[in-house]
Design a protein around this motif. Structure first.
Motif, mmCIF file in Angstrom:
data_model
loop_
_atom_site.group_PDB
_atom_site.id
_atom_site.type_symbol
_atom_site.label_atom_id
_atom_site.label_comp_id
_atom_site.label_asym_id
_atom_site.label_seq_id
_atom_site.Cartn_x
_atom_site.Cartn_y
_atom_site.Cartn_z
ATOM 1 N N ARG A 268 21.093 -15.868 -31.764
ATOM 2 C CA ARG A 268 21.210 -16.253 -33.170
ATOM 3 C C ARG A 268 20.356 -15.008 -33.979
ATOM 4 N NH1 ARG A 268 18.698 -21.645 -33.934
ATOM 5 N NH2 ARG A 268 17.433 -20.885 -32.318
ATOM 6 N N HIS A 269 20.704 -14.774 -34.999
ATOM 7 C CA HIS A 269 20.213 -13.887 -35.945
ATOM 8 C C HIS A 269 19.345 -14.689 -36.707
ATOM 9 C CE1 HIS A 269 20.213 -9.743 -37.948
ATOM 10 N NE2 HIS A 269 19.168 -9.715 -37.238
ATOM 11 N N ILE A 270 18.002 -14.714 -36.799
ATOM 12 C CA ILE A 270 17.201 -15.405 -37.499
ATOM 13 C C ILE A 270 16.258 -14.562 -38.509
ATOM 14 C CG2 ILE A 270 15.017 -17.121 -37.561
ATOM 15 C CD1 ILE A 270 17.197 -17.871 -35.661
ATOM 16 N N LEU A 271 16.775 -15.206 -39.958
ATOM 17 C CA LEU A 271 16.186 -14.605 -41.061
ATOM 18 C C LEU A 271 15.056 -15.359 -41.827
ATOM 19 C CD1 LEU A 271 19.172 -13.353 -42.991
ATOM 20 C CD2 LEU A 271 18.444 -12.316 -41.099
ATOM 21 N N ALA A 272 13.890 -14.675 -42.018
ATOM 22 C CA ALA A 272 12.659 -15.657 -42.394
ATOM 23 C C ALA A 272 12.605 -14.745 -43.816
ATOM 24 C CB ALA A 272 11.526 -15.183 -41.700
ATOM 25 N N TYR A 273 12.456 -15.559 -44.959
ATOM 26 C CA TYR A 273 12.524 -15.048 -46.364
ATOM 27 C C TYR A 273 11.834 -15.879 -47.004
ATOM 28 C CZ TYR A 273 15.869 -18.343 -47.865
ATOM 29 O OH TYR A 273 16.547 -19.748 -48.367
ATOM 30 N N THR A 274 11.430 -15.479 -48.400
ATOM 31 C CA THR A 274 10.384 -16.317 -49.262
ATOM 32 C C THR A 274 11.400 -16.750 -50.281
ATOM 33 O OG1 THR A 274 8.664 -14.872 -48.970
ATOM 34 C CG2 THR A 274 8.565 -16.121 -50.998
ATOM 35 N N GLY A 275 11.382 -18.272 -50.471
ATOM 36 C CA GLY A 275 12.167 -18.848 -51.400
ATOM 37 C C GLY A 275 11.342 -19.043 -52.791
ATOM 38 N N VAL A 276 11.579 -18.732 -53.827
ATOM 39 C CA VAL A 276 11.239 -18.872 -54.950
ATOM 40 C C VAL A 276 11.832 -20.164 -55.994
ATOM 41 C CG1 VAL A 276 10.121 -17.771 -57.131
ATOM 42 C CG2 VAL A 276 10.687 -16.472 -54.900
ATOM 43 N N SER A 277 10.888 -20.934 -56.363
ATOM 44 C CA SER A 277 11.398 -22.033 -57.244
ATOM 45 C C SER A 277 10.263 -22.382 -58.200
ATOM 46 C CB SER A 277 11.607 -23.246 -56.490
ATOM 47 O OG SER A 277 10.267 -23.801 -55.699
ATOM 48 N N LYS A 278 10.441 -23.507 -59.233
ATOM 49 C CA LYS A 278 9.417 -23.829 -60.132
ATOM 50 C C LYS A 278 9.280 -25.314 -59.873
ATOM 51 C CE LYS A 278 10.523 -20.369 -63.500
ATOM 52 N NZ LYS A 278 9.270 -19.639 -63.686
ATOM 53 N N ASN A 279 7.993 -25.419 -60.050
ATOM 54 C CA ASN A 279 7.599 -27.093 -60.071
ATOM 55 C C ASN A 279 7.948 -27.771 -61.327
ATOM 56 O OD1 ASN A 279 5.551 -26.486 -61.690
ATOM 57 N ND2 ASN A 279 4.082 -26.673 -60.051
ATOM 58 N N LYS A 280 7.641 -29.085 -61.565
ATOM 59 C CA LYS A 280 7.946 -29.822 -62.763
ATOM 60 C C LYS A 280 7.327 -29.114 -63.912
ATOM 61 C CE LYS A 280 8.851 -33.989 -60.186
ATOM 62 N NZ LYS A 280 8.349 -35.664 -60.089
#
Length: 518
Positions: free
Chosen positions: A112-124
């Motif tokens: 398998r090709h495993i991608l590690a990345y940064t997920g950006v979101s916002k809190n409440k």
């Protein structure tokens, strides 16, 4: 708010690709560099081998030529020269990455090709959060795992600025997985931290690998690898102050450190450099080099690629359909305690008929219709002693230009023996070459020899020119000097706007050249 999906990104990419075929811009596309298939691209991501090919992902916004909510674009190659465009791999379509899929890396594990990345979101409260995520795929299609994010602020046992926790470097060692990320400490300084996992899902904090010594702010885009017996850390520090003697400039830089990564503590002990007072060094002295990333080729070569642009200087012409490209991949090695970098050897197979000669005195050489090539240059001057060469005019210049509607657009590369500098000037290119349009760097010390018989100055250069970029490799890769440019506004592009390459030297210099079209 736009609904970002992989399907929409792929559709947009295909539309731009079709449009480019009939656009005048098609005459100015790079031929041996990876560049954005549509819209904006920046940092290289997931540079790795999988399924017999080298895969290159990158930060991507296919909907405009400006930075936007980050996707992962996807290219692959069999020889580092010709790149195949694949469909985008990641889109910001989940709660944990709805603000963007930021930079990361990739490994092969159990087919398998495993991608590690940064997920950006916002809190409440509307505050930005950055967490580490994983996706897996088969080289063409990728799916995010259900357990995302796998590393969050809760995994870090101290206070930091949670809006700056990104750029995951993933690797496997001794049957365990490790992930290094950068984060911003409360004082605004960068830090490189490490986590460990047995199964890719459950992660524990291990250490602070290294942190800013006070010369920079946030760090970005780390990589950790072994090269010729040394542990190497590369990263891109922000908020640097100019230090010409050591090759550093204001703002964003990309540097490397050598030393010893202590295990099991995973703390990096930096090695002091011999040629300066620093324990890190600039990788490339040009305007356009950022966020380098490496991969290990099947034959054992360590290959590096970087984004060929600068955050502080956007130069893409207004009507272009694409913006951003990568450096040509470089082979890395250590010699005499320094990092050497040279274009991967596969490019030699694409060289066409050689044109060679000598330029001396005040003579010049002009070649028409030159846009894509590989140039080798050797310069030499000698005096009976070092005093004789003072105040001598000893310059070599290489000018690439195009005439458009009665106006000449040009860029100039200058090698100044007397000043002992290399310069790149794009002030006469499109729109004045952007906010940063001039860069100067020092010669490497190896260019000068003071012997009993004579004081000699020698320098060898290899210059890659590919439509809108110039990469210079000095003295067999001891230094590198990378700069991008545009010579024709989009509205005036045509096949008749041929480029002219002019080479000239001043008195006391002898120059030998070999020019290969690519």
């Amino acid at each position: 708010m736009q609904n970002y999906t992989l399907e929409a990104a792929a559709k947009r990419q295909n539309e731009i690709q079709e449009s480019l075929k009939s656009q005048p811009q098609n005459f100015l596309l790079p031929v041996f560099h990876a560049f954005s298939p549509a819209g904006w691209c920046n940092d290289p991501n997931g540079f790795s081998f999988f399924g017999g090919k080298c895969h290159l992902f990158f930060q991507y916004h296919p909907y405009s030529t400006q930075w936007g909510p980050m996707h992962w674009g996807h290219l692959c190659t069999s020889d580092f020269v010709r790149w195949e465009i694949l469909e985008p791999a990641l889109a910001p379509d989940s709660d944990f990455d709805c603000e963007g899929c930021f930079s990361g890396t990739a490994i092969e594990f159990e087919d398998r090709h495993i991608l590690a990345y940064t997920g950006v979101s916002k809190n409440k409260n509307g505050e930005t959060l950055q967490n580490q995520c994983l996706a897996e795929g088969d080289g063409l299609c990728y799916k995010k795992i259900l357990q995302n994010p796998v590393i969050s602020a809760a995994n870090v046992p101290f206070e930091f600025q949670k809006g700056d926790f990104r750029d995951s470097k993933l690797w496997c060692e001794d049957g365990k997985f490790y992930m290094a990320c950068v984060l911003k400490m409360p004082d605004g300084k960068g830090s490189l931290v490490c986590f460990r996992s047995e199964n890719l899902l459950d992660w524990k904090f291990v250490s602070v690998i290294d942190r800013s010594s006070g010369k920079s702010g946030m760090w970005e885009c780390p990589d950790i690898f072994k090269l010729d017996g040394k542990d190497v850390v590369i990263f891109s520090p922000q908020e640097m102050k100019a230090d010409f003697e050591n090759g550093l400039h204001d703002g964003n830089n990309s540097v490397y450190m050598t030393g010893f990564l202590k295990r099991p503590e995973f703390i990096f002990e930096r090695e002091m450099r011999t040629e300066n007072s620093l324990n890190f060094a600039q990788i490339d002295g040009g305007i356009d080099f950022y966020a380098p990333q490496t991969c290990l080729a099947p034959d054992g070569r360590r290959i590096m690629i970087a984004w060929m642009q600068n955050w502080e200087s956007y130069i893409t012409p207004k009507n272009y359909l694409w913006s951003g490209m990568m450096t040509f991949p470089r082979e890395l090695e250590f010699k005499n305690g320094k990092l050497f970098q040279n274009p991967v050897r596969e490019l030699l197979l694409y060289r066409k008929k050689c044109e060679c000669g000598v330029v001396s005195g005040t003579s010049s050489f002009i070649k028409n219709g030159f846009s894509h090539g590989d140039i080798e240059l050797e310069f030499f001057s000698a005096f009976e002693n070092s005093a004789d060469c003072k105040n001598q005019d000893e310059k070599f210049s290489l000018v690439l230009s195009r005439n458009v509607a009665g106006k000449k657009f040009s860029v100039e590369f200058t090698c100044d023996f007397a000043e002992q500098t290399l310069c790149f000037d794009r002030r006469n290119s499109v729109e004045g070459g952007g906010k940063i349009n001039f860069r100067k760097m020092k010669f490497p010390p190896s260019s000068f020899r003071n012997e009993k018989s004579a004081y000699e100055k020698r320098i060898s250069l290899r210059i890659l020119i590919d439509a809108c970029s110039m990469e210079v490799f000095v003295n067999g890769g001891e230094s590198a000097f990378t700069n991008a440019f545009f010579l024709i506004p989009d509205a005036f592009v045509s096949s008749e706007n041929s480029a002219v390459l002019e080479m000239s030297v001043s008195e006391n210099i002898r120059a030998e050249y070999k020019i290969f079209k690519i």
